[in-house]
Design an enzyme around this catalytic site. Structure first.
Site, PDB file in Angstrom:
ATOM      1  N   HIS A  96      59.539  65.023  26.682  1.00 22.11           N
ATOM      2  CA  HIS A  96      58.916  66.406  25.963  1.00 22.11           C
ATOM      3  C   HIS A  96      60.559  67.563  26.435  1.00 22.11           C
ATOM      4  O   HIS A  96      61.273  67.485  26.960  1.00 22.11           O
ATOM      5  CB  HIS A  96      58.277  66.933  27.055  1.00 22.11           C
ATOM      6  CG  HIS A  96      57.781  68.279  26.412  1.00 22.11           C
ATOM      7  ND1 HIS A  96      58.135  69.169  27.185  1.00 22.11           N
ATOM      8  CD2 HIS A  96      55.758  67.888  25.878  1.00 22.11           C
ATOM      9  CE1 HIS A  96      56.932  70.182  26.006  1.00 22.11           C
ATOM     10  NE2 HIS A  96      55.828  69.384  25.017  1.00 22.11           N
ATOM     11  N   ASP A 103      50.551  62.912  24.152  1.00 19.70           N
ATOM     12  CA  ASP A 103      49.974  62.271  22.799  1.00 19.70           C
ATOM     13  C   ASP A 103      50.038  61.143  23.728  1.00 19.70           C
ATOM     14  O   ASP A 103      49.380  59.788  22.806  1.00 19.70           O
ATOM     15  CB  ASP A 103      50.906  62.167  21.953  1.00 19.70           C
ATOM     16  CG  ASP A 103      51.128  63.588  21.290  1.00 19.70           C
ATOM     17  OD1 ASP A 103      50.167  64.376  21.561  1.00 19.70           O
ATOM     18  OD2 ASP A 103      51.664  64.622  21.208  1.00 19.70           O
TER      19      ASP A 103
HETATM   20  N1  ACO Z   1      62.420  57.340  23.072  1.00 21.73           N
HETATM   21  C1  ACO Z   1      63.519  57.545  24.017  1.00 21.73           C
HETATM   22  N2  ACO Z   1      64.748  58.812  24.046  1.00 21.73           N
HETATM   23  C2  ACO Z   1      63.823  59.818  23.953  1.00 21.73           C
HETATM   24  C3  ACO Z   1      62.988  59.521  23.599  1.00 21.73           C
HETATM   25  C4  ACO Z   1      61.912  58.868  22.862  1.00 21.73           C
HETATM   26  N3  ACO Z   1      60.366  58.979  23.421  1.00 21.73           N
HETATM   27  N4  ACO Z   1      62.474  61.147  23.437  1.00 21.73           N
HETATM   28  C5  ACO Z   1      63.711  62.321  23.929  1.00 21.73           C
HETATM   29  N5  ACO Z   1      64.889  60.837  24.291  1.00 21.73           N
HETATM   30  C6  ACO Z   1      65.945  60.744  24.464  1.00 21.73           C
HETATM   31  C7  ACO Z   1      67.054  61.141  23.292  1.00 21.73           C
HETATM   32  O1  ACO Z   1      67.582  60.331  22.331  1.00 21.73           O
HETATM   33  C8  ACO Z   1      68.209  62.483  23.812  1.00 21.73           C
HETATM   34  O2  ACO Z   1      69.332  61.441  24.289  1.00 21.73           O
HETATM   35  P1  ACO Z   1      70.760  61.697  24.344  1.00 21.73           P
HETATM   36  O3  ACO Z   1      70.443  62.954  25.684  1.00 21.73           O
HETATM   37  O4  ACO Z   1      71.031  60.398  24.388  1.00 21.73           O
HETATM   38  O5  ACO Z   1      71.050  62.752  23.135  1.00 21.73           O
HETATM   39  C9  ACO Z   1      67.652  62.888  25.255  1.00 21.73           C
HETATM   40  O6  ACO Z   1      66.436  61.811  25.633  1.00 21.73           O
HETATM   41  C10 ACO Z   1      66.591  64.169  24.990  1.00 21.73           C
HETATM   42  O7  ACO Z   1      66.263  63.992  24.022  1.00 21.73           O
HETATM   43  P2  ACO Z   1      66.367  65.300  22.321  1.00 21.73           P
HETATM   44  O8  ACO Z   1      65.825  64.683  21.386  1.00 21.73           O
HETATM   45  O9  ACO Z   1      67.432  66.206  22.971  1.00 21.73           O
HETATM   46  O10 ACO Z   1      65.321  66.139  23.312  1.00 21.73           O
HETATM   47  P3  ACO Z   1      64.254  67.445  22.332  1.00 21.73           P
HETATM   48  O11 ACO Z   1      64.000  68.632  23.532  1.00 21.73           O
HETATM   49  O12 ACO Z   1      65.011  68.239  21.452  1.00 21.73           O
HETATM   50  O13 ACO Z   1      62.788  66.794  22.013  1.00 21.73           O
HETATM   51  C11 ACO Z   1      60.598  65.588  21.928  1.00 21.73           C
HETATM   52  C12 ACO Z   1      61.711  66.322  22.207  1.00 21.73           C
HETATM   53  C13 ACO Z   1      60.581  66.000  19.845  1.00 21.73           C
HETATM   54  C14 ACO Z   1      59.233  66.033  22.178  1.00 21.73           C
HETATM   55  C15 ACO Z   1      61.734  64.164  22.069  1.00 21.73           C
HETATM   56  O14 ACO Z   1      61.048  63.807  23.314  1.00 21.73           O
HETATM   57  C16 ACO Z   1      60.998  62.896  21.174  1.00 21.73           C
HETATM   58  O15 ACO Z   1      61.161  62.932  20.341  1.00 21.73           O
HETATM   59  N6  ACO Z   1      59.664  62.913  21.519  1.00 21.73           N
HETATM   60  C17 ACO Z   1      58.928  61.597  20.770  1.00 21.73           C
HETATM   61  C18 ACO Z   1      57.730  62.484  19.586  1.00 21.73           C
HETATM   62  C19 ACO Z   1      56.950  62.696  20.776  1.00 21.73           C
HETATM   63  O16 ACO Z   1      56.330  62.092  22.224  1.00 21.73           O
HETATM   64  N7  ACO Z   1      56.843  64.267  20.499  1.00 21.73           N
HETATM   65  C20 ACO Z   1      55.431  64.815  21.148  1.00 21.73           C
HETATM   66  C21 ACO Z   1      56.017  65.570  22.329  1.00 21.73           C
HETATM   67  S1  ACO Z   1      54.531  66.034  22.959  1.00 21.73           S
HETATM   68  C22 ACO Z   1      54.174  67.392  21.778  1.00 21.73           C
HETATM   69  O17 ACO Z   1      54.643  68.147  21.006  1.00 21.73           O
HETATM   70  C23 ACO Z   1      52.800  67.747  21.513  1.00 21.73           C
END
Ligand code: ACO
Length: 426
Positions: free
Chosen positions: A306, A363
């Protein structure tokens, strides 16, 4: 000291006024930055940017807490109803019983839309995505309610709010019937809010009994837990579109489209698919985590991570407990629930997830409950949208009634070609 932050740049000093929160992060007002220093800020994904102050809900990402108008969600979930929370978000306080009754009645007046909606839905191919159909249905309200679409008249915002709270769940219920191949149904306007939706969505016929109170309580709580979450992607989309003075209907349609994405609300549909795939490939949780950590693999753990939470999402905690209880109570077993719990434990013990502070989000477990309640997977994000509607409306109204509000129009650091001439063409 005057309490302002100071920015020094090329021998000049700019005082940046501080914006004080009631709780949470202080803000630095950078609105004079360009005018005084010729600089703009760069903030990918708005990770550090607050558009306008808000008093609707507060997310404390470090502690993993969420409150609506000051009430922690744990205080509200299971103790007050979704419609009471909708009122709380919209008007700032919980309603008295007479206010709530009136609210229910006013919404009820706009509910009988099956005849129009069925004709509207006939225009969509059977394979249409429910979120796309929902957004289009909401957009069509502009034409049917030209008065309530006038953003220049604040008295019309109230009318649009009631129309949306009434019609959107009915539209969603009729979309659900199409997904399941159920025949059209007359809307039981005598039923209360959540029961009316559940009945319209799933009852065999108009004369089928009112839904089971236990199931209704679960659905109502799920909608409550989704009803607001600060400046998230879809609420920002609603405000962005609304900031150009587009109608509430057009703004909410934008919010629905934003919510549909797999990184936002669309993740709730993908979690069960992901778990199913892991199970079909032998249930190897470690292998799934390896894939999620591999940068060259687009696979991510859906329902994990998140932007704001650096702790367990408090909504996920409540939903996880409810999923285990409800499935046991309904005498239903979902073999994927155990796999989800194993995946969660393994991820939380894994250095990659620990270091990045990635926890289950709202989720991760909600699909188990939606499925137990009888909804097909493709409807999960639509159910999220029904829950989020009061939050979207509250943010739209808060923005539109703020005299300092301006059209959202980000600046840009241009990195393209400098001026070219036709005669230089190769
Ligand atoms: N699985 C694996 N790695 C992850 C995940 C994941 N679900 N989420 C984040 N990371 C990693 C990223 O690759 C990144 O790694 P790095 O630092 O080595 O580059 C680090 O964690 C930070 O993640 P970001 O993508 O930069 O975080 P951001 O805040 O931009 O994205 C998001 C947040 C979109 C929710 C992300 O965690 C994600 O894609 N999760 C999966 C989809 C999901 O569950 N979405 C629902 C969110 S809740 C909602 O909107 C209702």
């Amino acid at each position: 000291m005057d309490g302002a932050a100071r920015l020094h740049y090329q021998g000049q000093e700019l005082k940046l006024p501080m914006v004080e929160p009631t709780v949470g992060d202080w803000g630095i007002d950078i609105s004079r930055l360009r005018a005084d220093l010729g600089l703009i800020t760069v903030d990918r994904g708005f990770g550090n940017t607050s558009q306008n102050p808000s008093s609707v809900s507060f997310v404390n990402g470090e502690q993993g807490t969420l409150s609506y108008r000051g009430y922690p969600i744990e205080e509200l979930a299971g103790r007050v109803g979704f419609l009471e929370v909708a009122w709380l978000l919209l008007y700032g306080d919980l309603p008295s019983s007479s206010q709530l009754d009136r609210f229910e009645e006013e919404i009820r007046d706009f509910c009988d839309v099956a005849a129009y909606m069925e004709t509207f839905l006939d225009a969509f191919p059977e394979a249409s995505n429910p979120m796309t159909t929902l957004a289009a249905g909401v957009l069509s309200m502009v034409g049917r309610h030209p008065g309530a679409s006038q953003t220049s008249k604040p008295e019309m915002w109230e009318r649009a709010t009631l129309i949306l709270l009434a019609e959107l769940p009915m539209l969603a219920a009729l979309i659900n019937r199409r997904c399941l191949g159920l025949a059209p149904i007359k809307i039981r306007t005598d039923l209360p809010y959540t029961a009316r939706f559940y009945h319209t969505a799933l009852a065999e016929s108009e004369s089928s009994p009112a839904p089971d109170p236990q199931r209704l309580a679960v659905l109502d709580m799920l909608e409550l837990l989704h009803s607001d979450h600060g400046q998230n992607c879809s609420s920002s989309a609603v405000q962005l579109v609304g900031s150009g003075r587009a109608s509430i209907f057009a703004s909410i349609a934008a919010g629905i489209n934003a919510l549909s994405g797999p990184l936002h609300g669309g993740a709730n549909q993908r979690v069960l698919g992901m778990l199913q795939e892991i199970q079909e490939e032998g249930g190897d949780v470690a292998q799934a985590l390896d894939r999620a950590k591999d940068r060259s693999d687009p696979f991510r753990l859906m329902g994990f991570g998140h932007r704001v939470y650096r702790n367990y999402d408090p909504r996920a905690r409540i939903i996880k407990e409810a999923a285990a209880e409800v499935l046991a109570g309904l005498g239903t077993e979902d073999p994927l629930l155990q796999l989800a719990q194993e995946l969660e434990s393994a991820a939380l013990a894994d250095e990659y997830f620990e270091k990045r502070m990635l926890y289950p989000n709202v989720d991760f477990y909600s699909g188990f409950l939606y499925r137990a309640l009888g909804f097909p997977t493709e409807m999960f994000t639509v159910l999220f949208a029904i829950g989020r509607l009061p939050g979207w409306l509250s943010h739209w109204r808060e923005m539109a009634s703020d005299p300092k509000s301006r059209i959202f129009r980000p600046r840009q650091v241009y990195v393209g070609q400098t001026e070219r001439r036709l005669e230089d063409r190769p």
